[in-house]
Each structure stands twice: as structure tokens, then as C-alpha cells.
Design an enzyme around this catalytic site. Structure first.
Site, PDB file in Angstrom:
ATOM      1  NE  ARG A  40       8.801 125.340  53.112  1.00  0.00           N
ATOM      2  CZ  ARG A  40       9.473 126.029  52.183  1.00  0.00           C
ATOM      3  NH1 ARG A  40      10.219 125.400  51.296  1.00  0.00           N
ATOM      4  NH2 ARG A  40       9.428 127.353  52.147  1.00  0.00           N
ATOM      5  CE  LYS A  98      -0.510 119.957  57.365  1.00  0.00           C
ATOM      6  NZ  LYS A  98       0.437 120.908  57.863  1.00  0.00           N
ATOM      7  CG  PHE A 107       8.923 118.501  47.976  1.00  0.00           C
ATOM      8  CD1 PHE A 107       9.058 119.881  48.063  1.00  0.00           C
ATOM      9  CD2 PHE A 107       8.820 117.785  49.149  1.00  0.00           C
ATOM     10  CE1 PHE A 107       9.101 120.531  49.282  1.00  0.00           C
ATOM     11  CE2 PHE A 107       8.849 118.420  50.382  1.00  0.00           C
ATOM     12  CZ  PHE A 107       8.987 119.805  50.435  1.00  0.00           C
ATOM     13  CG  LEU A 108      10.482 115.961  41.388  1.00  0.00           C
ATOM     14  CD1 LEU A 108      10.463 116.312  39.912  1.00  0.00           C
ATOM     15  CD2 LEU A 108       9.852 114.576  41.601  1.00  0.00           C
ATOM     16  CB  CYS A 131       4.796 117.060  58.978  1.00  0.00           C
ATOM     17  SG  CYS A 131       4.680 118.417  60.130  1.00  0.00           S
TER      18      CYS A 131
HETATM   19  C1  UDX Z   1       6.285 119.516  55.689  1.00  0.00           C
HETATM   20  C2  UDX Z   1       5.559 120.350  54.612  1.00  0.00           C
HETATM   21  O1  UDX Z   1       6.513 120.767  53.609  1.00  0.00           O
HETATM   22  C3  UDX Z   1       4.865 121.534  55.226  1.00  0.00           C
HETATM   23  O2  UDX Z   1       4.126 122.260  54.242  1.00  0.00           O
HETATM   24  C4  UDX Z   1       3.897 121.029  56.313  1.00  0.00           C
HETATM   25  O3  UDX Z   1       3.221 122.072  56.946  1.00  0.00           O
HETATM   26  C5  UDX Z   1       4.662 120.191  57.343  1.00  0.00           C
HETATM   27  O4  UDX Z   1       5.352 119.132  56.684  1.00  0.00           O
HETATM   28  P1  UDX Z   1       8.590 119.744  57.046  1.00  0.00           P
HETATM   29  O5  UDX Z   1       8.231 118.465  57.739  1.00  0.00           O
HETATM   30  O6  UDX Z   1       9.116 120.870  57.858  1.00  0.00           O
HETATM   31  O7  UDX Z   1       7.316 120.345  56.237  1.00  0.00           O
HETATM   32  O8  UDX Z   1       9.722 119.376  55.977  1.00  0.00           O
HETATM   33  P2  UDX Z   1       9.912 119.332  54.393  1.00  0.00           P
HETATM   34  O9  UDX Z   1      10.820 120.420  53.976  1.00  0.00           O
HETATM   35  O10 UDX Z   1       8.643 119.219  53.668  1.00  0.00           O
HETATM   36  O11 UDX Z   1      10.736 117.956  54.264  1.00  0.00           O
HETATM   37  C6  UDX Z   1      10.184 116.719  54.733  1.00  0.00           C
HETATM   38  C7  UDX Z   1      11.136 115.577  54.498  1.00  0.00           C
HETATM   39  O12 UDX Z   1      11.218 115.268  53.105  1.00  0.00           O
HETATM   40  C8  UDX Z   1      12.561 115.801  54.967  1.00  0.00           C
HETATM   41  O13 UDX Z   1      13.008 114.641  55.619  1.00  0.00           O
HETATM   42  C9  UDX Z   1      13.355 116.035  53.696  1.00  0.00           C
HETATM   43  O14 UDX Z   1      14.693 115.621  53.811  1.00  0.00           O
HETATM   44  C10 UDX Z   1      12.576 115.140  52.712  1.00  0.00           C
HETATM   45  N1  UDX Z   1      12.695 115.585  51.307  1.00  0.00           N
HETATM   46  C11 UDX Z   1      12.161 116.775  50.911  1.00  0.00           C
HETATM   47  C12 UDX Z   1      13.267 114.728  50.361  1.00  0.00           C
HETATM   48  O15 UDX Z   1      13.727 113.622  50.680  1.00  0.00           O
HETATM   49  N2  UDX Z   1      13.319 115.132  49.050  1.00  0.00           N
HETATM   50  C13 UDX Z   1      12.805 116.318  48.630  1.00  0.00           C
HETATM   51  O16 UDX Z   1      12.883 116.595  47.414  1.00  0.00           O
HETATM   52  C14 UDX Z   1      12.223 117.173  49.588  1.00  0.00           C
END
Ligand code: UDX
Length: 439
Positions: A154, A204, A249-250, A260
Site C-alpha cells: 500500500r 492480485k 476497509f469498512l 490501483c
Molecule cells: C491498494 C491495496 O491495499 C494494496 O494491497 C495493493 O497492492 C495496491 O492497492 P493503495 O492503493 O496504496 O493499496 O491504497 P489503500 O490503502 O488500499 O486505499 C485505497 C483507497 O481506498 C483510498 O482512496 C482510501 O481512501 C480508500 N479506502 C480505504 C476507503 O475509502 N475506505 C476504507 O475503509 C479503506
């Protein structure tokens, strides 16, 4: 071991630095000579906590170096990792031309056995294509194997994710290559899952879409919470404490962004369609994600009536905290849309303002030096990214600084009851209605 990483972006650089930290001899290749010069000078073109210092340490220890020559890289590494960009195309499918080009380049320089590893996020069956391409362009009889080894890092915690991974996935069809890959990962303490190439590639896309699905699930629930006066945070805690579901992630909000999730979900939908097995569930995940920002903007319009000429403070521009990355950032999308409606935006982000200044509509935004400075004189405050410092803001001072006390909290950072007690009109995501206690 001698390892080569081809492509020095987020994934390539972090992977290279962490492999060197683990004791391997690493060469990172990039075809952008300016970038290679910057890296050789000890600087990195991105903000990623802990990465620059780890890189410098390993360069000094002579375990890490940078080059713009693929030949040098192929010559050095017994394992060659492909970590080049796989950008989206307008129809959602992935542009694999960089992967294909690197495969051809590697083939041209191969003269003894190498393991070629796909680290870039690619659709299922790409490994087969890479192997076919190398075979076609390499000298007859030269030996190699192709392996899929997806990353799960991440942004913002990439170094930690790589040094202490939840799991390592290695997909390959040759015992020789799999044994070499096991050796690469020997210094890392994590369960290793060995699969065939197609399964590794699918893991993935499946992991990222499942996480996006969780976010869209809670965001869809947030809409029901708003319609009923329920609190989405309580609902998330209530279901998240079930170990089978999990609380992470909730977090309801403006939806997922970044380089990503949006790309990978679109790519997974596209490859499923191509395979004749459409993944319709993921189309709904995408729709819910888009609707979240639309609904939020409707709420702002409803409260402010007209956006034109209103001074609006926006806190947060990066796609998530602890990064300066603004690619596919929902915060940027939001700013672009309200600026188009004539709002005067004063924005602040702890890390992403330099990157935001490069955006085409940046001249229409005023950038402030602090969160409080952005809020001064504002007719409403919009919180677009979940930076922890925004949650710790002094509400009394904020109330005094703003022209009118309205908060639109797109990441549920501020406690609605506290906001109300300081005289704010507050609207969060899935928790806008504060119910009076009757007892
Ligand atoms: C993600 C995956 O987590 C990682 O394993 C993969 O290799 C690449 O993609 P990343 O894009 O760095 O990583 O961010 P992540 O922390 O997963 O957040 C993604 C998006 O989801 C962000 O915009 C974040 O704000 C949003 N998010 C995350 C939410 O809206 N709610 C949540 O509960 C978690």
C-alpha cells in the site's frame, strides 16, 4: 543473490530497496535517464515514508545501484523482476505494451538461464504471453522461466508491507524457478503460497477487488444509514467485530481512489468480459463508488444552494493519507467539479500540494499553508482525505476562523456531536443525523 528490478516506480523502487535491505545485491533499471540521475544522487521522486533513508543506506553499503541500461540489468540479475507501469486504456482494459517491450528487451540480452518475474499488476494469462514473447525474441536454445509474483504493498506503508508481508505469492510452473524464488524470499518471515502462474495473477486482481467491494459495501450501507438515521460507524463496528468479516476497509467515505483500485477493478471487469465470464458484481462496486461522490456533492449543493463564488475550504488532496500521490484521487475529482461550478477553492494538504500544483486546473485553486489557514473566511469546509491531523483540529478555533460554520466531512473524521456542540452544521457520510437520546 543478484537481483534486477526493471522499472523504478513505486513498486520497483520499494521492492529494490527492501530486497537490498534483506541482503541481496540489487540493480534497479529505468529508461528515464533523469530519474536514474535523481536516484543516483540519493533522492527519490515520490514521498514514501522510510524509503529514501533505506535506499541511501543500501546504496552506501553497495547493495543497491541504479542504471538506465537494461543490458546491464539482465547481465547482473539471476532473477529479473518486471515492475513497469500497466496503465488503463479507455475501455478499462490494461495497456500491456510496457511489459511486452521489456520482455523483448530482456530476450535480446539473454545468454544464460534467468528467472523473469512479473511484479506489475497484470491480467490473468499475461505470464503466458511474456514467456511466448521472450521465446520468440531470444537466441535459440537459451533457457529461462517466467514467474508471477504479485505485490500487495500500500502506498504510505509500502516499506513495511514489503518487509513484513502478510503472505508471499509465487506462481510458476518450473521447480527450478520456484526454488530460486523461495531463496529470494528466505530473509522475509511470511507464509509463502506457491501456485501456478494464472492463479497468482488472479490472486492480485481478486484481492484488490475484494477490498474495493468491502469499501463499496459499507458505502452502500452509508446511504441506508442516511435514510434511516442509523450511524454507519456503529454498523461497521457491529459487523467488523465478527472475525469472519473484519473491521478494516469498512470505512465509509467518498469512495476509493488511487493508482490501483480504480484501475484494477476496471481491468478485472475487462478481462472477465474477454474470457466470456462477466464479473457483474464488480460493475456494481464501481457504480456505488462513483455514486458516493455524486451524493456528497448533492448534499453540498443542497446546503449551500449555489456554489458559484462561494469560498470553500478543502482539506486533503492526496487519494489517501501518508502519500503525496494525487493520481485518481477522489479529492482532486471533487475539487475539479466544484471549481467547474464556480466555487473559490482554498485547499490544503500536508504532502500533496506540489503534485496538485501540476494539475491542469491548479491555477483556479488557492493553496494554503495550513488547514486552519485554508479554513479562514470559508463559507464551508470540505474534508476529502483522511489525514489524522484533520481529526485533531481545534473546533473552537476553526469555528472562529470560518465565515459560516458548515462542515462536509467526506471521511467521517470529526465527531458530529462535538461539531454540533461548537455550533457547526455538520454532514458526514452515513451519519449525518444526530439522534437525541431519549433516556
Ligand atoms: C491498494 C491495496 O491495499 C494494496 O494491497 C495493493 O497492492 C495496491 O492497492 P493503495 O492503493 O496504496 O493499496 O491504497 P489503500 O490503502 O488500499 O486505499 C485505497 C483507497 O481506498 C483510498 O482512496 C482510501 O481512501 C480508500 N479506502 C480505504 C476507503 O475509502 N475506505 C476504507 O475503509 C479503506
Amino acid at each position: 543473490m543478484k537481483l534486477t528490478i526493471i522499472g523504478s516506480g513505486y513498486v520497483g523502487l520499494t521492492t529494490g530497496a527492501c530486497f537490498a535491505e534483506a541482503g541481496h545485491q540489487v540493480v534497479c533499471v529505468d529508461n528515464n535517464e533523469d530519474k536514474v540521475k535523481t536516484l543516483q544522487a540519493g533522492r527519490i521522486p515520490i514521498y514514501e515514508p522510510g524509503l529514501e533513508s533505506m535506499m541511501r543506506k543500501n546504496v552506501a553499503a553497495k547493495r543497491l545501484r541504479f542504471t538506465s541500461s537494461t543490458e546491464d540489468g539482465v547481465d547482473h540479475g539471476e532473477v529479473l523482476f518486471i515492475a513497469v507501469p500497466t496503465p488503463p486504456q479507455p475501455d478499462g482494459s490494461v495497456d500491456l505494451s510496457f511489459v511486452e517491450k521489456v520482455a523483448r528487451e530482456i530476450a535480446g540480452f539473454l545468454d544464460s538461464y534467468r528467472v523473469v518475474v512479473d511484479k506489475s499488476t497484470v491480467p490473468v494469462k499475461t505470464g503466458e504471453r511474456v514467456a511466448q514473447t521472450i521465446r520468440r525474441y531470444a537466441k535459440p536454445g537459451v533457457e529461462f522461466d517466467v514467474v508471477s509474483n504479485p505485490e500487495f504493498l500500500r502506498e504510505g506503508s509500502a516499506v513495511e508491507d514489503l518487509m513484513k508481508p502478510d503472505r508471499i505469492v509465487i506462481g510458476g510452473n518450473s521447480d527450478r524457478a520456484l526454488a530460486i524464488m523461495q531463496k529470494v524470499y528466505e530473509p522475509f518471515v511470511a507464509p509463502v503460497l506457491v501456485t501456478d502462474i494464472n492463479s497468482a495473477e488472479l490472486i492480485k486482481h481478486a484481492a484488490n477487488s475484494f477490498l474495493a467491494l468491502k469499501i463499496s459495501y459499507i458505502n452502500a450501507l452509508s446511504e441506508i444509514c442516511e435514510a434511516t438515521g442509523a450511524d454507519v460507524l456503529k454498523v461497521a463496528d457491529g459487523i467488523g467485530t465478527d472475525k469472519r468479516i473484519g473491521r478494516s476497509f469498512l470505512n465509509a467515505g467518498l469512495g476509493y481512489g488511487g493508482s490501483c483500485f480504480p484501475k484494477d477493478i476496471a481491468a478485472f471487469i475487462a478481462i472477465s468480459d474477454q474470457l466470456g465470464t462477466p464479473f457483474t458484481l464488480l460493475k456494481e462496486v464501481q457504480k456505488i463508488n462513483e455514486r458516493q461522490l455524486d451524493r456528497f456533492l448533492e448534499g453540498i449543493r443542497e446546503a449551500l444552494w449555489v456554489l458559484k463564488d462561494k469560498q470553500l475550504a478543502v482539506w486533503g488532496l492526496s487519494f489517501k493519507p501518508n502519500t503525496d500521490d494525487v493520481r485518481s484521487s477522489v479529492a482532486i475529482n471533487l475539487v475539479e467539479r466544484i471549481v467547474a461550478e464556480g466555487a473559490k477553492v482554498v485547499a490544503y494538504d500536508p504532502k500533496a500540494m506540489d503534485k496538485a500544483r501540476e494539475l491542469p486546473f491548479a491555477d483556479k485553486i488557492t493553496f494554503a499553508n495550513s488547514a486552519m489557514e485554508a479554513a479562514a473566511g470559508a463559507e464551508a469546509l470540505i474534508i476529502a482525505t483522511e489525514w489524522p491531523e484533520f481529526a485533531a483540529i481545534d473546533l473552537a478555533e476553526l469555528r472562529d476562523k470560518m465565515r459560516t460554520p458548515l462542515i462536509f466531512d467526506g471521511r467521517n473524521l470529526i465527531d458530529p456531536v462535538a461539531a454540533a456542540s461548537f455550533g457547526f452544521q455538520y454532514r458526514g457520510i452515513g451519519r449525518g443525523i444526530i439522534q437525541e437520546r431519549t433516556e
